[in-house]
Design an enzyme around this catalytic site. Structure first.
Site, PDB file in Angstrom:
ATOM      1  N   THR A  72      32.197-115.318   4.229  1.00  0.00           N
ATOM      2  CA  THR A  72      30.747-115.226   4.054  1.00  0.00           C
ATOM      3  C   THR A  72      30.378-115.503   2.600  1.00  0.00           C
ATOM      4  O   THR A  72      29.232-115.387   2.206  1.00  0.00           O
ATOM      5  CB  THR A  72      30.237-113.829   4.456  1.00  0.00           C
ATOM      6  OG1 THR A  72      31.047-112.856   3.794  1.00  0.00           O
ATOM      7  CG2 THR A  72      30.351-113.608   5.953  1.00  0.00           C
ATOM      8  N   HIS A  95      35.978-109.986  -2.112  1.00  0.00           N
ATOM      9  CA  HIS A  95      35.627-108.998  -3.141  1.00  0.00           C
ATOM     10  C   HIS A  95      36.430-107.720  -2.893  1.00  0.00           C
ATOM     11  O   HIS A  95      37.217-107.664  -1.952  1.00  0.00           O
ATOM     12  CB  HIS A  95      34.116-108.739  -3.141  1.00  0.00           C
ATOM     13  CG  HIS A  95      33.556-108.384  -1.791  1.00  0.00           C
ATOM     14  ND1 HIS A  95      33.783-107.168  -1.190  1.00  0.00           N
ATOM     15  CD2 HIS A  95      32.810-109.103  -0.907  1.00  0.00           C
ATOM     16  CE1 HIS A  95      33.190-107.133  -0.014  1.00  0.00           C
ATOM     17  NE2 HIS A  95      32.590-108.300   0.191  1.00  0.00           N
ATOM     18  N   HIS A 151      37.284-106.081   0.370  1.00  0.00           N
ATOM     19  CA  HIS A 151      38.360-106.627   1.217  1.00  0.00           C
ATOM     20  C   HIS A 151      39.740-106.156   0.773  1.00  0.00           C
ATOM     21  O   HIS A 151      40.727-106.415   1.444  1.00  0.00           O
ATOM     22  CB  HIS A 151      38.379-108.166   1.133  1.00  0.00           C
ATOM     23  CG  HIS A 151      37.138-108.828   1.648  1.00  0.00           C
ATOM     24  ND1 HIS A 151      36.250-109.487   0.818  1.00  0.00           N
ATOM     25  CD2 HIS A 151      36.639-108.937   2.899  1.00  0.00           C
ATOM     26  CE1 HIS A 151      35.254-109.980   1.559  1.00  0.00           C
ATOM     27  NE2 HIS A 151      35.455-109.656   2.808  1.00  0.00           N
ATOM     28  N   LYS A 158      25.598-103.849  10.245  1.00  0.00           N
ATOM     29  CA  LYS A 158      24.684-104.599   9.368  1.00  0.00           C
ATOM     30  C   LYS A 158      23.276-104.338   9.898  1.00  0.00           C
ATOM     31  O   LYS A 158      23.077-104.266  11.102  1.00  0.00           O
ATOM     32  CB  LYS A 158      24.961-106.119   9.453  1.00  0.00           C
ATOM     33  CG  LYS A 158      26.378-106.512   9.076  1.00  0.00           C
ATOM     34  CD  LYS A 158      26.525-106.647   7.574  1.00  0.00           C
ATOM     35  CE  LYS A 158      27.905-107.126   7.191  1.00  0.00           C
ATOM     36  NZ  LYS A 158      28.988-106.198   7.528  1.00  0.00           N
ATOM     37  N   ARG A 161      22.767-112.113   9.991  1.00  0.00           N
ATOM     38  CA  ARG A 161      23.301-112.861   8.845  1.00  0.00           C
ATOM     39  C   ARG A 161      22.682-114.243   8.796  1.00  0.00           C
ATOM     40  O   ARG A 161      22.306-114.803   9.817  1.00  0.00           O
ATOM     41  CB  ARG A 161      24.812-113.057   9.036  1.00  0.00           C
ATOM     42  CG  ARG A 161      25.583-111.776   8.824  1.00  0.00           C
ATOM     43  CD  ARG A 161      26.762-112.053   7.949  1.00  0.00           C
ATOM     44  NE  ARG A 161      27.491-110.804   7.739  1.00  0.00           N
ATOM     45  CZ  ARG A 161      28.797-110.741   7.752  1.00  0.00           C
ATOM     46  NH1 ARG A 161      29.511-111.817   7.964  1.00  0.00           N
ATOM     47  NH2 ARG A 161      29.405-109.605   7.527  1.00  0.00           N
ATOM     48  N   GLN A 189      35.769-112.014  18.793  1.00  0.00           N
ATOM     49  CA  GLN A 189      36.848-111.300  18.096  1.00  0.00           C
ATOM     50  C   GLN A 189      37.924-110.862  19.095  1.00  0.00           C
ATOM     51  O   GLN A 189      39.115-110.896  18.785  1.00  0.00           O
ATOM     52  CB  GLN A 189      36.287-110.094  17.335  1.00  0.00           C
ATOM     53  CG  GLN A 189      37.327-109.453  16.419  1.00  0.00           C
ATOM     54  CD  GLN A 189      36.720-108.496  15.398  1.00  0.00           C
ATOM     55  OE1 GLN A 189      35.593-108.683  14.944  1.00  0.00           O
ATOM     56  NE2 GLN A 189      37.466-107.468  15.020  1.00  0.00           N
ATOM     57  N   ASP A 220      34.381 -99.747  10.792  1.00  0.00           N
ATOM     58  CA  ASP A 220      33.221-100.363  11.455  1.00  0.00           C
ATOM     59  C   ASP A 220      33.662-101.384  12.509  1.00  0.00           C
ATOM     60  O   ASP A 220      32.848-101.886  13.276  1.00  0.00           O
ATOM     61  CB  ASP A 220      32.294-101.029  10.423  1.00  0.00           C
ATOM     62  CG  ASP A 220      33.011-102.091   9.584  1.00  0.00           C
ATOM     63  OD1 ASP A 220      34.257-102.082   9.544  1.00  0.00           O
ATOM     64  OD2 ASP A 220      32.326-102.920   8.966  1.00  0.00           O
ATOM     65  N   LYS A 251      27.556 -96.944  -3.112  1.00  0.00           N
ATOM     66  CA  LYS A 251      28.400 -97.840  -2.319  1.00  0.00           C
ATOM     67  C   LYS A 251      29.599 -98.300  -3.145  1.00  0.00           C
ATOM     68  O   LYS A 251      29.462 -98.679  -4.301  1.00  0.00           O
ATOM     69  CB  LYS A 251      27.567 -99.051  -1.884  1.00  0.00           C
ATOM     70  CG  LYS A 251      28.226 -99.798  -0.754  1.00  0.00           C
ATOM     71  CD  LYS A 251      27.340-100.871  -0.169  1.00  0.00           C
ATOM     72  CE  LYS A 251      28.164-101.665   0.836  1.00  0.00           C
ATOM     73  NZ  LYS A 251      27.585-102.873   1.275  1.00  0.00           N
ATOM     74  N   LYS A 274      30.395-102.097  -5.736  1.00  0.00           N
ATOM     75  CA  LYS A 274      29.286-102.732  -6.464  1.00  0.00           C
ATOM     76  C   LYS A 274      29.142-102.019  -7.800  1.00  0.00           C
ATOM     77  O   LYS A 274      29.346-100.821  -7.894  1.00  0.00           O
ATOM     78  CB  LYS A 274      27.971-102.559  -5.676  1.00  0.00           C
ATOM     79  CG  LYS A 274      27.994-103.255  -4.311  1.00  0.00           C
ATOM     80  CD  LYS A 274      27.021-104.401  -4.315  1.00  0.00           C
ATOM     81  CE  LYS A 274      27.244-105.420  -3.221  1.00  0.00           C
ATOM     82  NZ  LYS A 274      26.976-105.052  -1.911  1.00  0.00           N
ATOM     83  N   THR A 275      28.760-102.766  -8.829  1.00  0.00           N
ATOM     84  CA  THR A 275      28.424-102.128 -10.094  1.00  0.00           C
ATOM     85  C   THR A 275      27.174-102.818 -10.612  1.00  0.00           C
ATOM     86  O   THR A 275      27.080-104.040 -10.554  1.00  0.00           O
ATOM     87  CB  THR A 275      29.586-102.205 -11.095  1.00  0.00           C
ATOM     88  OG1 THR A 275      29.151-101.669 -12.337  1.00  0.00           O
ATOM     89  CG2 THR A 275      30.086-103.602 -11.336  1.00  0.00           C
TER      90      THR A 275
END
Length: 420
Positions: free
Chosen positions: A42, A47, A50, A84, A88, A175, A196, A231, A234-235
């Site tokens: 995606t 990141h 993962h 989500k 998307r 899937q 999830d 979360k 993330k920063t």
């Protein structure tokens, strides 16, 4: 195969849910099992969200099992609705294929595709989903699932109120079909994923059972929550990427170094390959003197070295020390760029006056000449780490680090770059 491998995963807190735990544990202890994790392209890089599943593949491989990294060149065209809030955005095929190649490249840093005993496998579900016709899909896959079964999945339930397209509703069937194809192609019996993914994983086990009469297994890892409720991954609102061009090794190192005290030991268990007894020693030392940040330092060192290599880790430490001690002049051009990426920069033109007061105003660091003079007189302005208290100061050649950059600090924390 270590007989305590599965128990170690549990002690590290890496097992959230499993299907038929006893049989799975027995199988993992007795034979080399093929297992897979799916990565949908995606973006052009993975990141740190993962990282946990990637490191799980590495743990399994180190223990004699065969990891399959499934790049979702097909499913990435559609988007997984799991947890989500909205649909998307769909990306063109060529983009998804480019991203898929990048991801394969990144995965090869962590799992070994050339190992003699149990080499990892990379597969791309576009290979089978891309050529499957709608009729085949409805006959071979759709026939095996009732709408009631699909609606009962948590990932679908959560979206029914807000609306879910048929495309994303059908994602769990795609899937499930991946699991079937990986079993038929490679004998894959175990699927790993984040918590999830449970609904999608159990659909795959169901399809394996119906089509092939075999027992597949699922194992989910916990979704990472941070002690402060924010979360993970993330920063300042930006994702922490595994690609050094998107997140510099220094920023990456800093992210781990700034781990909350309450999360540090948990993350050592999740993200590093220290033995549990080594982690217990670090924990003991950490509890006695949290201010030494020994747990965060061990975490940042191990993960940065794993992702970016020893040199990048050492460079990140050098940058951190230089910023902490104010010895900015010790940094080379690349280190300066890493240290101050994201810091406001001003390109100095030949028309600009090189007087410090004028430059502070031109670069937008100060709002008026009066304020600039006041800050200089009060000792709030630093040039490359040195305090300047002379309002008539002119920027000279020796102030340009690596011949092109001057770092200005205003007050304690606010940095700016002048580029020449």
């Amino acid at each position: 195969m270590h007989s305590d491998f599965f128990q170690e995963l549990k002690q590290r807190g890496l097992v959230h849910q499993t299907t038929d735990e006893e049989t799975l544990e027995k199988q993992l202890n007795e034979e080399s099992v093929k297992l897979y994790v799916g990565f949908d392209p995606t973006a052009d890089s993975l990141h740190i969200g993962h990282l946990l599943p990637i490191l799980m593949l590495r743990r399994f491989q180190q223990n004699g099992h065969v990891p399959i990294a499934l790049v979702g060149g097909g499913t990435g065209m559609i988007g997984d609705p799991s947890f989500k809030d909205q649909e998307r955005q769909l990306n063109p095929l060529s983009t998804v294929q480019d991203w898929s190649n990048n991801i394969k490249q990144q995965l090869s840093q962590f799992i070994d595709f050339n190992n003699e005993k149990n080499p990892a496998i990379v597969a791309n579900n576009y290979d089978w989903l891309g050529e499957m016709t709608l009729i085949d899909f409805l006959r071979d896959v759709g026939k095996n699932f009732t709408i009631n079964y699909m609606m009962s999945k948590e990932s679908v339930k959560r979206r029914i109120e807000a609306g879910i397209s048929y495309t994303e509703f059908a994602y769990q069937l795609l899937q499930a079909y991946d699991f079937l194809k990986l079993y038929q192609k490679y004998g894959c019996l175990l699927q790993l994923g984040g918590s999830d993914q449970w609904g999608n994983i159990t659909s795959g086990i169901e399809l394996l059972h119906r089509e092939e009469g075999v027992q597949g297994f699922g194992l989910t890892i916990p979704l990472i929550t941070k002690a402060d409720g924010k979360k993970f991954g993330k920063t300042e609102g930006n994702a922490i990427w595994l690609d050094a061009n998107k997140t510099s090794p220094y920023e990456f190192y800093q992210f781990w170094l700034n781990t909350d005290d309450r999360d540090a030991v948990k993350f050592l268990k999740y993200f590093t390959f220290f033995r549990l007894d080594e982690i217990a020693e670090i924990e003991e030392e950490f509890n006695q003197a949290p201010e030494t940040r020994v747990a965060q330092k061990a975490l940042a060192k191990d993960v940065t070295t794993l992702v970016h290599g020893k040199e990048a880790y050492e460079q990140a430490v050098r940058i951190s020390d230089a910023l902490f001690n104010g010895s900015i002049k010790a940094l080379n051009a690349d280190e300066l760029d890493q240290a101050f990426s994201g810091v406001p920069a001003y390109e100095v033109s030949s028309e600009d006056s090189l007087n410090l007061v004028d430059l502070l105003l031109a670069a937008g660091i100060e709002t008026s000449k009066r304020q600039a003079r006041e800050d200089i007189n009060n000792g709030a302005i630093y040039l490359n780490g040195d305090r300047i208290q002379d309002t008539s100061y002119e920027i000279a050649e020796e102030d340009k680090l690596s011949g092109k950059t001057t770092v200005i600090r205003r007050g304690k924390k606010r940095y700016f770059m002048l580029r020449f």
